[in-house]
Design a protein around this motif. Sequence first.
Motif, PDB file in Angstrom:
ATOM      1  N   LEU A 128       0.833  -1.195   0.000  1.00  0.00           N
ATOM      2  CA  LEU A 128       0.000   0.000   0.000  1.00  0.00           C
ATOM      3  C   LEU A 128       0.869   1.247   0.000  1.00  0.00           C
ATOM      4  O   LEU A 128       1.885   1.317   0.695  1.00  0.00           O
ATOM      5  N   CYS A 129       0.437   2.222  -0.761  1.00  0.00           N
ATOM      6  CA  CYS A 129       1.079   3.524  -0.788  1.00  0.00           C
ATOM      7  C   CYS A 129       0.113   4.537  -0.194  1.00  0.00           C
ATOM      8  O   CYS A 129      -1.101   4.458  -0.415  1.00  0.00           O
ATOM      9  N   ALA A 130       0.636   5.460   0.582  1.00  0.00           N
ATOM     10  CA  ALA A 130      -0.187   6.507   1.181  1.00  0.00           C
ATOM     11  C   ALA A 130       0.460   7.854   0.943  1.00  0.00           C
ATOM     12  O   ALA A 130       1.688   7.970   0.922  1.00  0.00           O
ATOM     13  N   SER A 131      -0.357   8.873   0.765  1.00  0.00           N
ATOM     14  CA  SER A 131       0.199  10.215   0.629  1.00  0.00           C
ATOM     15  C   SER A 131      -0.418  11.149   1.663  1.00  0.00           C
ATOM     16  O   SER A 131      -1.528  10.923   2.154  1.00  0.00           O
ATOM     17  N   SER A 132       0.331  12.166   2.000  1.00  0.00           N
ATOM     18  CA  SER A 132      -0.140  13.212   2.900  1.00  0.00           C
ATOM     19  C   SER A 132       0.441  14.533   2.409  1.00  0.00           C
ATOM     20  O   SER A 132       1.395  14.542   1.633  1.00  0.00           O
ATOM     21  N   PRO A 133      -0.129  15.649   2.864  1.00  0.00           N
ATOM     22  CA  PRO A 133       0.321  16.935   2.317  1.00  0.00           C
ATOM     23  C   PRO A 133       1.812  17.196   2.453  1.00  0.00           C
ATOM     24  O   PRO A 133       2.434  17.774   1.578  1.00  0.00           O
ATOM     25  N   GLY A 134       2.404  16.780   3.585  1.00  0.00           N
ATOM     26  CA  GLY A 134       3.835  16.972   3.701  1.00  0.00           C
ATOM     27  C   GLY A 134       4.221  17.483   5.049  1.00  0.00           C
ATOM     28  O   GLY A 134       3.571  17.205   6.038  1.00  0.00           O
ATOM     29  N   GLY A 135       5.313  18.186   5.115  1.00  0.00           N
ATOM     30  CA  GLY A 135       5.834  18.662   6.381  1.00  0.00           C
ATOM     31  C   GLY A 135       6.806  17.693   6.985  1.00  0.00           C
ATOM     32  O   GLY A 135       7.233  17.863   8.099  1.00  0.00           O
ATOM     33  N   GLY A 136       7.143  16.635   6.232  1.00  0.00           N
ATOM     34  CA  GLY A 136       8.210  15.754   6.675  1.00  0.00           C
ATOM     35  C   GLY A 136       7.798  14.669   7.636  1.00  0.00           C
ATOM     36  O   GLY A 136       8.602  13.878   8.066  1.00  0.00           O
ATOM     37  N   GLY A 137       6.514  14.597   8.006  1.00  0.00           N
ATOM     38  CA  GLY A 137       6.131  13.534   8.929  1.00  0.00           C
ATOM     39  C   GLY A 137       4.649  13.283   8.876  1.00  0.00           C
ATOM     40  O   GLY A 137       3.903  13.997   8.220  1.00  0.00           O
ATOM     41  N   THR A 138       4.207  12.223   9.537  1.00  0.00           N
ATOM     42  CA  THR A 138       2.784  11.920   9.525  1.00  0.00           C
ATOM     43  C   THR A 138       2.050  12.661  10.621  1.00  0.00           C
ATOM     44  O   THR A 138       0.834  12.745  10.616  1.00  0.00           O
ATOM     45  N   GLY A 139       2.794  13.136  11.582  1.00  0.00           N
ATOM     46  CA  GLY A 139       2.135  13.741  12.719  1.00  0.00           C
ATOM     47  C   GLY A 139       1.222  14.864  12.325  1.00  0.00           C
ATOM     48  O   GLY A 139       1.619  15.787  11.624  1.00  0.00           O
ATOM     49  N   GLY A 140      -0.020  14.798  12.759  1.00  0.00           N
ATOM     50  CA  GLY A 140      -0.947  15.885  12.550  1.00  0.00           C
ATOM     51  C   GLY A 140      -1.546  15.954  11.167  1.00  0.00           C
ATOM     52  O   GLY A 140      -2.266  16.898  10.865  1.00  0.00           O
ATOM     53  N   GLN A 141      -1.289  14.991  10.310  1.00  0.00           N
ATOM     54  CA  GLN A 141      -1.852  15.012   8.960  1.00  0.00           C
ATOM     55  C   GLN A 141      -2.413  13.640   8.626  1.00  0.00           C
ATOM     56  O   GLN A 141      -1.731  12.643   8.816  1.00  0.00           O
ATOM     57  N   PRO A 142      -3.651  13.582   8.086  1.00  0.00           N
ATOM     58  CA  PRO A 142      -4.189  12.280   7.700  1.00  0.00           C
ATOM     59  C   PRO A 142      -3.464  11.720   6.487  1.00  0.00           C
ATOM     60  O   PRO A 142      -3.025  12.480   5.615  1.00  0.00           O
ATOM     61  N   GLN A 143      -3.327  10.409   6.472  1.00  0.00           N
ATOM     62  CA  GLN A 143      -2.755   9.734   5.313  1.00  0.00           C
ATOM     63  C   GLN A 143      -3.881   9.130   4.481  1.00  0.00           C
ATOM     64  O   GLN A 143      -4.859   8.620   5.016  1.00  0.00           O
ATOM     65  N   HIS A 144      -3.704   9.198   3.162  1.00  0.00           N
ATOM     66  CA  HIS A 144      -4.697   8.689   2.217  1.00  0.00           C
ATOM     67  C   HIS A 144      -4.065   7.556   1.432  1.00  0.00           C
ATOM     68  O   HIS A 144      -3.000   7.739   0.845  1.00  0.00           O
ATOM     69  N   PHE A 145      -4.736   6.410   1.395  1.00  0.00           N
ATOM     70  CA  PHE A 145      -4.150   5.207   0.829  1.00  0.00           C
ATOM     71  C   PHE A 145      -4.673   4.920  -0.577  1.00  0.00           C
ATOM     72  O   PHE A 145      -5.844   5.177  -0.888  1.00  0.00           O
TER      73      PHE A 145
END
Lengths: 116, 109
Positions: free
Chosen positions: A90-107
């Motif tokens: 599975l691949c997931a993307s998020s807006p960015g900022g260098g980490g997953t913290g505080g941003q939802p991931q979309h698969f």
Amino acid sequence: DAGVTQSPTHLIKTRGQQVTLRCSPISGHKSVSWYQQVLGQGPQFIFQYYEKEERGRGNFPDRFSARQFPNYSSELNVNALLLGDSALYLCASSPGGGGTGGQPQHFGDGTRLSIL
Amino acid sequence: GIQVEQSPPDLILQEGANSTLRCNFSDSVNNLQWFHQNPWGQLINLFYIPSGTKQNGRLSATTVATERYSLLYISSSQTTDSGVYFCAVATPGRRALTFGSGTRLQVQP
């Protein structure tokens, strides 16, 4: 807008071969993460990339590698395939900022890899 | 690393019944997501809910961050709700989502 797209959807390989999986993130997303999901288990983190740099790595052997391109798409490579590499990737993307913290991931819908 | 426990592991419901799924986690988080994985393997975002309460149609979720748990409520269940429900969390500074082992839900007509 298109979601996360992955290719191919299915793939069959034999032991010892090499495979490349591809992922295109949601437009505007700069961070891409890869996960492996073995049958009956939850997804396990493999890599995260942001702005073409590796920002995180899970507990996977060096046979696994990845990269991110200037358009933020990504490839996951697995060398010397083993039977145990059979899984949904599975691949997931998020807006960015260098980490997953505080941003939802979309698969994405994943690539189902079968090793014979 | 952070531990994520989901309960119950399996759940069988009759269509129209309500249910509550639970997710306990062992450390402070700044990302908590609920997903539904359908029988075709698609992982569908339900909620991004590191704290507070949200509702979306027949589904709602509550996360009590100070007590390190989250609940997913499904009301008036339908056969299309069948599948596996995952809770996933991330801790501040950590790059990855850690998934629980999931709750397998089967809704019978």
